[in-house]
Design a protein around this motif. Sequence first.
Motif, short mmCIF file in Angstrom:
data_model
loop_
_atom_site.label_atom_id
_atom_site.label_comp_id
_atom_site.label_asym_id
_atom_site.label_seq_id
_atom_site.Cartn_x
_atom_site.Cartn_y
_atom_site.Cartn_z
N GLY A 59 0.81 -1.21 0.00
CA GLY A 59 0.00 0.00 0.00
C GLY A 59 0.84 1.26 0.00
O GLY A 59 2.06 1.22 0.08
N TRP A 81 0.58 5.70 1.19
CA TRP A 81 -0.09 6.79 1.91
C TRP A 81 -0.88 7.65 0.93
O TRP A 81 -0.42 8.00 -0.15
N THR A 82 -2.11 7.97 1.32
CA THR A 82 -3.00 8.84 0.55
C THR A 82 -3.81 9.67 1.53
O THR A 82 -4.60 9.11 2.28
N HIS A 99 -4.61 8.33 5.25
CA HIS A 99 -4.62 6.88 5.47
C HIS A 99 -3.74 6.19 4.42
O HIS A 99 -3.30 6.82 3.47
N ASP A 108 -3.82 3.47 1.55
CA ASP A 108 -4.63 2.60 0.69
C ASP A 108 -3.82 1.35 0.46
O ASP A 108 -2.62 1.43 0.19
N TYR A 109 -4.46 0.18 0.57
CA TYR A 109 -3.69 -1.04 0.35
C TYR A 109 -4.48 -2.07 -0.45
O TYR A 109 -5.69 -1.99 -0.58
N TYR A 164 -9.29 -5.03 -1.13
CA TYR A 164 -8.92 -3.62 -1.13
C TYR A 164 -9.29 -3.01 0.21
O TYR A 164 -10.36 -3.29 0.75
N ARG A 207 -8.18 0.18 3.53
CA ARG A 207 -7.54 1.39 4.06
C ARG A 207 -7.01 1.07 5.45
O ARG A 207 -7.63 0.31 6.20
N TYR A 234 -5.59 2.99 8.94
CA TYR A 234 -5.53 4.24 9.67
C TYR A 234 -4.67 4.09 10.92
O TYR A 234 -4.79 3.08 11.63
N SER A 290 -7.62 -1.39 10.39
CA SER A 290 -7.71 -1.78 8.98
C SER A 290 -9.17 -1.92 8.60
O SER A 290 -9.99 -2.36 9.40
N TYR A 317 -12.78 -3.01 2.26
CA TYR A 317 -14.07 -2.55 1.73
C TYR A 317 -14.51 -3.29 0.47
O TYR A 317 -15.54 -2.95 -0.11
#
Length: 135
Positions: free
Chosen positions: A73, A75-76, A79, A81-82, A98, A100, A102, A111, A114
């Motif tokens: 993943g 950083w975006t 958080h 994204d992975y 998929y 995120r 935090y 984690s 989603y």
Amino acid sequence: MNKTLNPVLIFAAVITVSSSITYPVYANTAEQCPRIAGAYQRPGDNLIIYWNQNGCNISADAPSGGFDHLITGQWTEGHFDYRVSRRNIRNGCTTQMYGRLYKLDNSRLMSEVYGSDGRCDLPANFTETSVWIRR
């Protein structure tokens, strides 16, 4: 009395105001993203995951039950994204999940999966949220 504004002065004022606004930049540097590298444990099943970090890129390998999970993943804005490549050890079927990640505080991550690509035994709308405690 009518006054005509000089367009050059109006343009200069806009430039001056605009140049004083600072917009946040989320660069791909270690200074712009939280450091999370280390071991974390999920209460409930006691699964341990070891997060690696190179700048704002993260990775982990998490064997769990009959599955291998390879996680990568980046950083975006607020958080990570992975993507998880989840491989069934018994039959070799691989699916993509998929999510995120935090950083809640210095000792906890959350984690949030989603969805998936809908392959193997996971539906496309698969979700899972977990809290991880630093060991």
